[in-house]
Design a protein around this motif. Structure first.
Motif, PDB file in Angstrom:
ATOM      1  N   SER A 156      -4.561   3.283  -7.675  1.00  0.00           N
ATOM      2  CA  SER A 156      -5.098   3.538  -6.335  1.00  0.00           C
ATOM      3  C   SER A 156      -6.564   3.946  -6.374  1.00  0.00           C
ATOM      4  O   SER A 156      -7.329   3.642  -5.450  1.00  0.00           O
ATOM      5  CB  SER A 156      -4.262   4.604  -5.624  1.00  0.00           C
ATOM      6  OG  SER A 156      -4.248   5.808  -6.358  1.00  0.00           O
ATOM      7  N   SER A 157      -6.986   4.602  -7.458  1.00  0.00           N
ATOM      8  CA  SER A 157      -8.391   5.021  -7.560  1.00  0.00           C
ATOM      9  C   SER A 157      -9.333   3.823  -7.679  1.00  0.00           C
ATOM     10  O   SER A 157     -10.539   3.953  -7.439  1.00  0.00           O
ATOM     11  CB  SER A 157      -8.589   5.951  -8.753  1.00  0.00           C
ATOM     12  OG  SER A 157      -8.276   5.288  -9.967  1.00  0.00           O
TER      13      SER A 157
ATOM     14  N   SER B 206       0.051  -0.544  -4.946  1.00  0.00           N
ATOM     15  CA  SER B 206      -0.808   0.612  -5.202  1.00  0.00           C
ATOM     16  C   SER B 206      -0.446   1.653  -4.162  1.00  0.00           C
ATOM     17  O   SER B 206      -0.799   1.525  -2.999  1.00  0.00           O
ATOM     18  CB  SER B 206      -2.284   0.211  -5.088  1.00  0.00           C
ATOM     19  OG  SER B 206      -3.118   1.268  -5.494  1.00  0.00           O
ATOM     20  N   TRP B 207       0.308   2.656  -4.600  1.00  0.00           N
ATOM     21  CA  TRP B 207       0.770   3.698  -3.694  1.00  0.00           C
ATOM     22  C   TRP B 207      -0.167   4.892  -3.818  1.00  0.00           C
ATOM     23  O   TRP B 207      -0.250   5.523  -4.872  1.00  0.00           O
ATOM     24  CB  TRP B 207       2.207   4.104  -4.033  1.00  0.00           C
ATOM     25  CG  TRP B 207       3.202   2.978  -3.936  1.00  0.00           C
ATOM     26  CD1 TRP B 207       3.034   1.766  -3.327  1.00  0.00           C
ATOM     27  CD2 TRP B 207       4.528   2.962  -4.490  1.00  0.00           C
ATOM     28  NE1 TRP B 207       4.161   1.002  -3.454  1.00  0.00           N
ATOM     29  CE2 TRP B 207       5.103   1.701  -4.164  1.00  0.00           C
ATOM     30  CE3 TRP B 207       5.282   3.881  -5.218  1.00  0.00           C
ATOM     31  CZ2 TRP B 207       6.392   1.354  -4.541  1.00  0.00           C
ATOM     32  CZ3 TRP B 207       6.569   3.536  -5.596  1.00  0.00           C
ATOM     33  CH2 TRP B 207       7.127   2.292  -5.256  1.00  0.00           C
ATOM     34  N   CYS B 208      -0.858   5.188  -2.760  1.00  0.00           N
ATOM     35  CA  CYS B 208      -1.927   6.180  -2.792  1.00  0.00           C
ATOM     36  C   CYS B 208      -1.439   7.526  -3.313  1.00  0.00           C
ATOM     37  O   CYS B 208      -0.539   8.146  -2.741  1.00  0.00           O
ATOM     38  CB  CYS B 208      -2.514   6.345  -1.395  1.00  0.00           C
ATOM     39  SG  CYS B 208      -3.988   7.374  -1.360  1.00  0.00           S
TER      40      CYS B 208
ATOM     41  N   GLU C 194       0.800  -3.330 -10.851  1.00  0.00           N
ATOM     42  CA  GLU C 194       0.239  -2.127 -10.240  1.00  0.00           C
ATOM     43  C   GLU C 194      -1.268  -2.128 -10.417  1.00  0.00           C
ATOM     44  O   GLU C 194      -1.779  -2.388 -11.504  1.00  0.00           O
ATOM     45  CB  GLU C 194       0.819  -0.864 -10.866  1.00  0.00           C
ATOM     46  CG  GLU C 194       0.209   0.405 -10.275  1.00  0.00           C
ATOM     47  CD  GLU C 194       0.788   1.691 -10.833  1.00  0.00           C
ATOM     48  OE1 GLU C 194       0.509   2.759 -10.251  1.00  0.00           O
ATOM     49  OE2 GLU C 194       1.517   1.621 -11.844  1.00  0.00           O
TER      50      GLU C 194
ATOM     51  N   LEU D 162      -7.831   1.567  -3.568  1.00  0.00           N
ATOM     52  CA  LEU D 162      -7.579   2.156  -2.255  1.00  0.00           C
ATOM     53  C   LEU D 162      -8.678   3.089  -1.786  1.00  0.00           C
ATOM     54  O   LEU D 162      -8.525   3.764  -0.771  1.00  0.00           O
ATOM     55  CB  LEU D 162      -6.228   2.891  -2.252  1.00  0.00           C
ATOM     56  CG  LEU D 162      -4.992   2.009  -2.412  1.00  0.00           C
ATOM     57  CD1 LEU D 162      -3.719   2.835  -2.266  1.00  0.00           C
ATOM     58  CD2 LEU D 162      -4.985   0.848  -1.427  1.00  0.00           C
TER      59      LEU D 162
ATOM     60  N   GLU E 139       0.818  -1.214   0.000  1.00  0.00           N
ATOM     61  CA  GLU E 139       0.000   0.000   0.000  1.00  0.00           C
ATOM     62  C   GLU E 139       0.854   1.268   0.000  1.00  0.00           C
ATOM     63  O   GLU E 139       0.402   2.322  -0.430  1.00  0.00           O
ATOM     64  CB  GLU E 139      -0.928  -0.026   1.220  1.00  0.00           C
ATOM     65  CG  GLU E 139      -1.915   1.095   1.304  1.00  0.00           C
ATOM     66  CD  GLU E 139      -2.792   0.967   2.538  1.00  0.00           C
ATOM     67  OE1 GLU E 139      -2.883   1.966   3.278  1.00  0.00           O
ATOM     68  OE2 GLU E 139      -3.372  -0.109   2.759  1.00  0.00           O
ATOM     69  N   TRP E 140       2.060   1.160   0.488  1.00  0.00           N
ATOM     70  CA  TRP E 140       2.982   2.295   0.488  1.00  0.00           C
ATOM     71  C   TRP E 140       4.400   1.762   0.531  1.00  0.00           C
ATOM     72  O   TRP E 140       4.626   0.634   0.997  1.00  0.00           O
ATOM     73  CB  TRP E 140       2.702   3.229   1.661  1.00  0.00           C
ATOM     74  CG  TRP E 140       3.413   4.555   1.556  1.00  0.00           C
ATOM     75  CD1 TRP E 140       4.393   5.032   2.370  1.00  0.00           C
ATOM     76  CD2 TRP E 140       3.202   5.575   0.568  1.00  0.00           C
ATOM     77  NE1 TRP E 140       4.804   6.278   1.955  1.00  0.00           N
ATOM     78  CE2 TRP E 140       4.088   6.641   0.838  1.00  0.00           C
ATOM     79  CE3 TRP E 140       2.341   5.686  -0.540  1.00  0.00           C
ATOM     80  CZ2 TRP E 140       4.152   7.798   0.063  1.00  0.00           C
ATOM     81  CZ3 TRP E 140       2.396   6.830  -1.311  1.00  0.00           C
ATOM     82  CH2 TRP E 140       3.281   7.877  -1.009  1.00  0.00           C
TER      83      TRP E 140
END
Length: 277
Positions: free
Chosen positions: A243-244, A210-212, A240, A247, A155-156
């Motif tokens: 993020s939309s 998926s990096w916000c 990948e 997340l 997530e990050w």
């Protein structure tokens, strides 16, 4: 002497919504009540017509002068990340709904709640039914996999944070085996921080990232120490997910997000995964 008090109609509340929660914005559009939205977050992209709405916030900061001018009767925010926006809006006398859904069950509860507020309870129930049916179909298809790939969801990247609950639940529905199941119900990001060494030890077959608010740099992952010892890295199975689509705890994650997870896992199981996505 009796005084009669004129009561305003309550069925129309709220009429002017500043919606700083992107998934709630999408939901309101799906319920056909988009005309009530008078302002949105600068990150709102779904559905495309939302880009025409006034943008009055980032994810963590709001333009309160612009919000005051919009004269909202309801502001919708999301989670502790928007706690300061929520506090300031309340201090200024606005009615605020702060949602904090972290699981699939809580996403459904939030959909039902917002639908009731808008007088669209039946439509909300119908949406929940369609999402449930879609998830059931994907879970049944994943049940036909000849094996369940071990999955690490990032997530990050700094610090390294594993996926939040609804994401991990969707990974499992899509056919993956979670490598950090003990973190499933950790609601705070700080409680899901993991070491790269622990990822190495659990050796995932697939890495979803998926990096916000930021595009994933696959090379950042593959250049970490001893990364080539991980099955997912050796096989080029790093994917990948925007993020939309994953997340935001709402309609997109329950449809397009989980479908992408399932599609990639199906490729892996069938041996058709490409070297890089």
């Amino acid at each position: 002497m009796r005084h009669s008090i004129a009561h305003p109609p309550f069925s129309s509340f709220p009429n002017r919504i500043v919606c700083l929660s992107d998934e709630a914005t999408e939901l309101i559009y799906l319920l056909g009540e988009q005309d009530r939205i008078v302002g949105v977050s600068g990150f709102s992209t779904r559905p495309p017509p939302v880009r025409q709405k006034p943008r009055v916030s980032t994810f963590q900061e709001a333009k309160f002068d612009a919000i005051v001018d919009l004269n909202p009767d309801l502001i919708i925010t999301y989670s502790d990340v928007q706690a300061e926006i929520t506090r300031e809006a309340s201090r200024r006398g606005f009615t605020v709904l702060n949602c904090n859904q972290r699981s699939i069950a809580e996403i459904f509860e939030t959909i039902a709640m917002i639908a009731r507020i808008l007088g669209k309870q039946a439509e909300g129930t119908e949406l929940i039914g369609s999402y449930t049916s879609g998830l059931d179909r994907i879970e049944a298809a994943a049940g036909e996999f000849r094996y369940r790939p071990r999955v690490y969801f990032e997530e990050w990247n700094d610090p390294i944070i594993s996926g939040i609950q609804w994401v991990e639940e969707l990974v499992a529905i899509a056919g993956g085996e979670l490598i950090f199941p003990e973190l499933l119900q950790c609601r705070k990001a700080q409680d899901r921080v993991v070491t790269w060494e622990s990822v190495l030890e659990r050796n995932p077959d697939v890495i979803f990232a998926s990096w916000c608010g930021m595009k994933v740099n696959v090379e950042t992952i593959t250049s970490r120490p001893r990364a080539d010892e991980i099955s997912a890295v050796r096989r080029g199975q790093i994917f990948e997910i925007p993020s939309s689509l994953i997340l935001q705890p709402g309609p997109a994650a329950l449809t397009e997000g989980v479908n992408q997870l399932h599609s990639f896992l199906l490729q892996v199981v069938n041996g058709d995964a490409s070297a890089q996505q």
